[in-house]
Design a protein around this motif. Structure first.
Motif, PDB file in Angstrom:
ATOM      1  N   MET A   1      -8.977   0.565  -6.727  1.00  0.00           N
ATOM      2  CA  MET A   1      -9.659  -0.319  -5.773  1.00  0.00           C
ATOM      3  C   MET A   1      -8.739  -1.416  -5.240  1.00  0.00           C
ATOM      4  N   LEU A   2      -8.039  -2.101  -6.146  1.00  0.00           N
ATOM      5  CA  LEU A   2      -7.162  -3.192  -5.717  1.00  0.00           C
ATOM      6  C   LEU A   2      -6.006  -2.694  -4.851  1.00  0.00           C
ATOM      7  N   ILE A   3      -5.419  -1.563  -5.223  1.00  0.00           N
ATOM      8  CA  ILE A   3      -4.273  -1.083  -4.461  1.00  0.00           C
ATOM      9  C   ILE A   3      -4.711  -0.627  -3.071  1.00  0.00           C
ATOM     10  N   GLU A   4      -5.881  -0.029  -2.966  1.00  0.00           N
ATOM     11  CA  GLU A   4      -6.379   0.366  -1.639  1.00  0.00           C
ATOM     12  C   GLU A   4      -6.739  -0.865  -0.809  1.00  0.00           C
ATOM     13  N   LEU A   5      -7.304  -1.878  -1.451  1.00  0.00           N
ATOM     14  CA  LEU A   5      -7.569  -3.144  -0.753  1.00  0.00           C
ATOM     15  C   LEU A   5      -6.269  -3.692  -0.172  1.00  0.00           C
TER      16      LEU A   5
ATOM     17  N   MET B   1     -13.423 -11.841   1.683  1.00  0.00           N
ATOM     18  CA  MET B   1     -12.254 -10.960   1.547  1.00  0.00           C
ATOM     19  C   MET B   1     -11.802 -10.835   0.099  1.00  0.00           C
ATOM     20  N   ARG B   2     -12.102 -11.836  -0.733  1.00  0.00           N
ATOM     21  CA  ARG B   2     -11.666 -11.809  -2.129  1.00  0.00           C
ATOM     22  C   ARG B   2     -12.777 -11.370  -3.081  1.00  0.00           C
ATOM     23  N   ALA B   3     -13.936 -11.001  -2.540  1.00  0.00           N
ATOM     24  CA  ALA B   3     -15.107 -10.689  -3.361  1.00  0.00           C
ATOM     25  C   ALA B   3     -15.218  -9.246  -3.836  1.00  0.00           C
ATOM     26  N   PRO B   4     -14.607  -8.244  -3.195  1.00  0.00           N
ATOM     27  CA  PRO B   4     -14.856  -6.856  -3.617  1.00  0.00           C
ATOM     28  C   PRO B   4     -14.618  -6.585  -5.092  1.00  0.00           C
ATOM     29  N   VAL B   5     -13.622  -7.222  -5.698  1.00  0.00           N
ATOM     30  CA  VAL B   5     -13.314  -6.919  -7.100  1.00  0.00           C
ATOM     31  C   VAL B   5     -14.448  -7.324  -8.051  1.00  0.00           C
TER      32      VAL B   5
ATOM     33  N   LEU C   1     -10.590   8.170   3.577  1.00  0.00           N
ATOM     34  CA  LEU C   1      -9.937   6.862   3.608  1.00  0.00           C
ATOM     35  C   LEU C   1      -9.008   6.724   4.808  1.00  0.00           C
ATOM     36  N   ALA C   2      -8.375   7.801   5.219  1.00  0.00           N
ATOM     37  CA  ALA C   2      -7.503   7.738   6.394  1.00  0.00           C
ATOM     38  C   ALA C   2      -8.325   7.428   7.650  1.00  0.00           C
ATOM     39  N   GLU C   3      -9.439   8.131   7.816  1.00  0.00           N
ATOM     40  CA  GLU C   3     -10.337   7.845   8.946  1.00  0.00           C
ATOM     41  C   GLU C   3     -10.854   6.416   8.876  1.00  0.00           C
ATOM     42  N   LEU C   4     -11.193   5.993   7.669  1.00  0.00           N
ATOM     43  CA  LEU C   4     -11.756   4.663   7.470  1.00  0.00           C
ATOM     44  C   LEU C   4     -10.772   3.577   7.883  1.00  0.00           C
ATOM     45  N   LEU C   5      -9.529   3.703   7.451  1.00  0.00           N
ATOM     46  CA  LEU C   5      -8.524   2.692   7.778  1.00  0.00           C
ATOM     47  C   LEU C   5      -8.299   2.606   9.281  1.00  0.00           C
TER      48      LEU C   5
ATOM     49  N   ALA D   1     -13.234  -2.802   3.391  1.00  0.00           N
ATOM     50  CA  ALA D   1     -13.687  -1.416   3.529  1.00  0.00           C
ATOM     51  C   ALA D   1     -12.915  -0.457   2.621  1.00  0.00           C
ATOM     52  N   LEU D   2     -11.591  -0.628   2.538  1.00  0.00           N
ATOM     53  CA  LEU D   2     -10.794   0.269   1.696  1.00  0.00           C
ATOM     54  C   LEU D   2     -11.111   0.064   0.217  1.00  0.00           C
ATOM     55  N   ALA D   3     -11.409  -1.160  -0.178  1.00  0.00           N
ATOM     56  CA  ALA D   3     -11.824  -1.387  -1.568  1.00  0.00           C
ATOM     57  C   ALA D   3     -13.090  -0.600  -1.864  1.00  0.00           C
ATOM     58  N   GLY D   4     -14.056  -0.659  -0.949  1.00  0.00           N
ATOM     59  CA  GLY D   4     -15.300   0.081  -1.141  1.00  0.00           C
ATOM     60  C   GLY D   4     -15.116   1.578  -1.049  1.00  0.00           C
ATOM     61  N   GLY D   5     -14.392   2.016  -0.032  1.00  0.00           N
ATOM     62  CA  GLY D   5     -14.182   3.445   0.161  1.00  0.00           C
ATOM     63  C   GLY D   5     -13.442   4.100  -0.980  1.00  0.00           C
ATOM     64  N   SER D   6     -12.561   3.350  -1.613  1.00  0.00           N
ATOM     65  CA  SER D   6     -11.748   3.923  -2.695  1.00  0.00           C
ATOM     66  C   SER D   6     -12.574   4.296  -3.919  1.00  0.00           C
ATOM     67  N   VAL D   7     -13.747   3.669  -4.073  1.00  0.00           N
ATOM     68  CA  VAL D   7     -14.597   3.969  -5.235  1.00  0.00           C
ATOM     69  C   VAL D   7     -15.859   4.740  -4.835  1.00  0.00           C
ATOM     70  N   CYS D   8     -15.857   5.254  -3.605  1.00  0.00           N
ATOM     71  CA  CYS D   8     -16.972   6.053  -3.104  1.00  0.00           C
ATOM     72  C   CYS D   8     -16.655   7.540  -3.311  1.00  0.00           C
ATOM     73  N   LYS D   9     -17.478   8.238  -4.062  1.00  0.00           N
ATOM     74  CA  LYS D   9     -17.229   9.642  -4.369  1.00  0.00           C
ATOM     75  C   LYS D   9     -17.343  10.542  -3.141  1.00  0.00           C
ATOM     76  N   GLU D  10     -18.057  10.088  -2.116  1.00  0.00           N
ATOM     77  CA  GLU D  10     -18.217  10.888  -0.904  1.00  0.00           C
ATOM     78  C   GLU D  10     -17.022  10.777   0.038  1.00  0.00           C
TER      79      GLU D  10
END
Length: 277
Positions: free
Chosen positions: A1-5, A118-122, A214-218, A235-244
């Protein structure tokens, strides 16, 4: 999650508030030098990631979630690795402030912009939604003690919480957030994202629900134009932990990220510790 963020932040940093035609031409998943922010080189992250690292460190160190401890962490993260990306006023405030107590004494916490979101996703790593919302509000109130500032931060942390704890399908993300946080989270975002926190969060929600990888998302986050590094970080923080969501970010977005003392390797190690919470 953090690295994708951090990838979202670093990629978006090259496109923040640039002309739409530049984005149309160069939004190709390669790091780009911003035409004005010359101190932030391609692959470098900004304040979005640095403040997220501060929050993540507080979590993994299991310190008391107090205003002064949070402020101390913000100062620690900034002073060990000063960088561009902060609003000018806040940057100079951090430069001259020496302690968490001094931070709390002198800060003007009246902003409704995107800093708290911006600092809340974690914070979404906690299983108890009450704990997520309470801790999000405490950290947000330090700098963004406004209705919109706090609500944007809460919505941001619930994006990751929703996916980590498998609360539902991607298509129902906005409905879930709406059921817990006041605000218009259901209307799809279109057009330029300006500086208000709720704008970045709503754009991130829209991009997640409208893409499948994730590529489309970014690329979708950057295509909005405006404050796109914040949109992409959330968005990338969220998308990185989304199984879909297909995990198909190009390998060079990771390998070409800065890797100094608090760069890629450090972020990945902190990510692993977060997963053990």
């Amino acid at each position: 999650m953090l690295i994708e963020l951090a990838v979202g932040d670093a990629y978006g940093a090259g496109f923040e508030y640039v002309d739409k035609d530049v984005i149309h031409k160069y939004n190709n998943l390669e790091y780009r030098q911003h035409p004005r922010h010359l101190g932030t080189k391609p692959g470098m992250y900004t304040d979005d990631t640095q403040m997220s690292l501060a929050v993540a460190e507080l979590i993994v160190e299991n310190k008391d979630w107090t205003s002064v401890n949070i402020a101390d962490k913000f100062l620690e993260a900034f002073k060990r690795d000063e960088r561009e990306g902060y609003a000018a006023g806040f940057y100079h405030f951090l430069k001259k402030t020496e302690s968490g107590d001094e931070f709390l004494k002198n800060i003007n916490p009246s902003s409704d912009k995107s800093g708290a979101a911006m600092r809340a996703p974690v914070i979404g790593v906690y299983e108890d939604i009450k704990e997520v919302l309470e801790k999000t509000e405490i950290q947000a109130a330090l700098t963004h003690n406004t209705k919109d500032g706090i609500n944007a931060a809460k919505a941001s942390s619930l994006i990751t919480h929703y996916f980590i704890w498998e609360k539902g399908q991607k298509k129902d993300l906005a409905k879930y957030i709406k059921s817990h946080v006041k605000g218009d989270w259901l209307s799809p975002w279109t057009g330029k994202v300006r500086s208000k926190g709720w704008m970045s969060v709503r754009a991130a929600i829209t991009a997640i629900q409208q893409t499948n990888s994730l590529a489309e998302l970014l690329k979708a986050c950057v295509a909005f134009t405006g404050d796109v590094d914040t949109v992409a970080a959330i968005a990338l923080a969220g998308g990185s932990v989304c199984k879909e969501m297909k995990k198909d970010l190009p390998s060079w977005l990771f390998s070409q990220m800065e890797d100094g003392s608090y760069g890629r390797t450090y972020i990945e190690s902190l990510d692993k510790k977060l997963k053990q919470i």
